[in-house]
Design an enzyme around this catalytic site. Structure first.
Site, mmCIF file in Angstrom:
data_model
loop_
_atom_site.group_PDB
_atom_site.id
_atom_site.type_symbol
_atom_site.label_atom_id
_atom_site.label_comp_id
_atom_site.label_asym_id
_atom_site.label_seq_id
_atom_site.Cartn_x
_atom_site.Cartn_y
_atom_site.Cartn_z
ATOM 1 N N THR A 25 118.677 23.079 76.540
ATOM 2 C CA THR A 25 119.889 23.840 76.280
ATOM 3 C C THR A 25 119.516 25.222 75.758
ATOM 4 O O THR A 25 118.730 25.330 74.807
ATOM 5 C CB THR A 25 120.750 23.072 75.253
ATOM 6 N N GLN A 97 120.995 18.418 84.860
ATOM 7 C CA GLN A 97 121.243 17.385 83.844
ATOM 8 C C GLN A 97 122.727 17.361 83.475
ATOM 9 O O GLN A 97 123.282 18.355 83.002
ATOM 10 C CB GLN A 97 120.421 17.616 82.576
ATOM 11 N N HIS A 174 122.361 12.344 81.396
ATOM 12 C CA HIS A 174 121.793 12.465 80.050
ATOM 13 C C HIS A 174 122.300 11.294 79.220
ATOM 14 O O HIS A 174 123.407 11.319 78.701
ATOM 15 C CB HIS A 174 122.196 13.791 79.433
ATOM 16 N N ASN A 177 119.328 11.118 73.305
ATOM 17 C CA ASN A 177 119.546 12.124 72.262
ATOM 18 C C ASN A 177 120.929 12.145 71.614
ATOM 19 O O ASN A 177 121.392 13.184 71.157
ATOM 20 C CB ASN A 177 119.206 13.527 72.794
ATOM 21 N N TYR A 179 124.065 11.738 72.816
ATOM 22 C CA TYR A 179 125.278 12.219 73.515
ATOM 23 C C TYR A 179 126.075 11.034 74.071
ATOM 24 O O TYR A 179 125.705 9.882 73.859
ATOM 25 C CB TYR A 179 124.883 13.266 74.561
ATOM 26 N N ARG A 226 118.013 10.010 81.922
ATOM 27 C CA ARG A 226 117.152 10.235 80.745
ATOM 28 C C ARG A 226 117.584 9.308 79.617
ATOM 29 O O ARG A 226 118.776 9.207 79.322
ATOM 30 C CB ARG A 226 117.244 11.694 80.286
ATOM 31 N N ASN A 234 120.694 13.261 66.394
ATOM 32 C CA ASN A 234 122.162 13.238 66.321
ATOM 33 C C ASN A 234 122.695 11.981 65.642
ATOM 34 O O ASN A 234 123.674 11.371 66.108
ATOM 35 C CB ASN A 234 122.793 13.431 67.714
ATOM 36 N N GLY A 316 108.608 20.604 77.764
ATOM 37 C CA GLY A 316 109.721 21.423 77.300
ATOM 38 C C GLY A 316 109.275 22.760 76.747
ATOM 39 O O GLY A 316 109.168 23.761 77.472
ATOM 40 N N ARG A 317 108.970 22.785 75.430
ATOM 41 C CA ARG A 317 108.715 24.063 74.755
ATOM 42 C C ARG A 317 107.610 24.904 75.399
ATOM 43 O O ARG A 317 107.751 26.126 75.480
ATOM 44 C CB ARG A 317 108.461 23.803 73.261
#
Ligand SMILES: Cc1cc2nc3c(=O)[nH]c(=O)nc-3n(C[C@H](O)[C@H](O)[C@H](O)COP(=O)(O)O)c2cc1C
Length: 359
Positions: A25, A97, A174, A177, A179, A226, A234, A316-317
């Site tokens: 995101t 996603q 998704h 995490n 959601y 995922r 969260n 990712g990063r």
């Protein structure tokens, strides 16, 4: 290095290497519409084998954060076409996603008429950012009616069709995490007593129906998912039956035959580790593509692929901070570090201005 940089198969697709850019995101989608800046960002990173987009909402209700994109309006489909064209021109494949935020939302982040909905009216601990008023406590969501659940499933299916119309090679549900889909799986957020709550067979029903509906809409080879077993992000606490619940999910998803399962491991970000036995259970039970993610560098990517722990590695990063990550990893060059201060801020700074290596 033998495997990371060789071609890979994903269903019918051939990927230019075994590296997947993880969904991230970035909050650059002004008015929730993808734009030319986003096309530039993704195209810069299109030497990956597969790019998975940032979490994108299938509906107005699913837009929990400011400036995240959607895939439910004509303008959003047109905006995403800019992105998929730019990425495909450089050789990467791209999945969208689908992220419905559920209770991880705030009315100030939702468009007029949208509602904050979740399996049960359980507020998440903590606060979330809003453009209008800064940090705000998470409000309690409305518990979804069965009609709300039917609409949400239909929205996932329509969003999957829209994604294909926008040029994507597939979609990733998704279900990680914290959601909406994970909110149904986990007992702390799902306190329902109807056909969508109670034992894992019922708590996983929405997820499996969303998989079924998207497969019917666009086909098995275009649907991935995922999951974050042992994830706590969260406000999703660990619980005793976690391993058994996710083992059940692995079996059911295998029977549905979708193209991939993508597992999250956020231990490099300070979360509890995903036990190796859990990853091994997915590997054993799920016969199609398994993607592992979390804290990879080139050496660990190579050794996990070589050991057969998974088929693809998501990163990712390092991709966020290095548009030319593939080249850097290939040549052993140093990498740029990500700047957390600009992860979610509007505009090109910390987005499209990370330097590439000097030739
Ligand atoms: C800025 C940022 C945004 C993220 N957004 C998402 C997201 O939209 N969807 C998702 O599934 N994971 C998201 N993640 C998690 C990443 O996909 C990934 O799992 C995590 O960064 C760990 O992998 P890494 O060590 O390779 O960075 C995000 C991570 C970061 C750093």
């Amino acid at each position: 290095m033998s495997k990371v940089f060789t071609k890979a198969a994903l269903g019918q697709l051939t990927l230019q290497n075994h590296l997947v850019m993880s969904p991230m995101t970035r909050n650059r989608a002004t008015d929730n519409i993808p734009n030319a800046l986003m096309a530039e960002y993704y195209a810069q990173r299109a030497t990956a084998g597969l790019i998975i987009t940032e979490g994108t909402s299938p509906s107005p209700n699913g837009l929990g954060y400011p400036r995240i994109p959607g895939i439910f309006s004509k303008a959003q489909v047109e905006g995403w076409k800019l992105v998929t064209d730019a990425v495909h021109a450089k050789g990467a494949k791209m999945f969208l996603q689908l992220m419905h935020c559920g209770r991880i939302a705030h009315p100030l982040n939702l468009p007029a008429g949208a509602r904050m909905v979740a399996p049960s009216a359980v507020a998440a601990a903590g606060e979330m950012y809003t453009d209008a008023e800064g940090m705000k406590p998470h409000p309690a969501p409305q518990a979804m009616t069965e009609a709300d659940i039917r609409s949400a499933i239909a929205e996932f299916a329509q969003a999957a069709k829209n994604a294909v119309a926008a040029g994507f090679d597939g979609i990733e549900l998704h279900s990680a995490n914290g959601y909406l889909l994970e909110q149904f799986i986990r007992p702390n957020t799902n306190q329902r007593t109807d056909a969508y709550g109670g034992p894992i067979e019922k708590r996983s029903r929405l997820v499996l129906e969303a998989v079924e509906a998207t497969i019917t809409a666009i086909g098995k080879d275009k649907v991935g998912i995922r999951l974050s077993p042992f994830g706590v992000f969260n406000d999703m606490p660990l619980y005793d039956a976690m391993e058994a619940d996710y083992t059940y999910l692995a079996q059911q998803l295998n029977a549905q035959g979708l193209v991939y399962i993508h597992l999250v491991d956020h231990s490099p970000m300070g979360a509890p580790p995903v036990p190796d036995v859990m990853k091994a259970a997915f590997r054993k039970l799920f016969k199609r593509t398994l993607i592992l993610s979390g804290g990879y560098d080139a050496a660990r990517a190579e050794s996990d692929l070589a050991a057969g722990k998974c088929d693809l590695i998501a990163v990712g990063r390092p991709f966020l901070a290095n548009p030319d990550l593939v080249e850097r990893w290939k040549t052993g060059a140093p990498v740029n570090e990500p700047d957390m201060a600009t992860f979610y801020t509007p505009g090109p700074k910390g987005y499209t201005d990370y330097p590439v290596m000097k030739k």
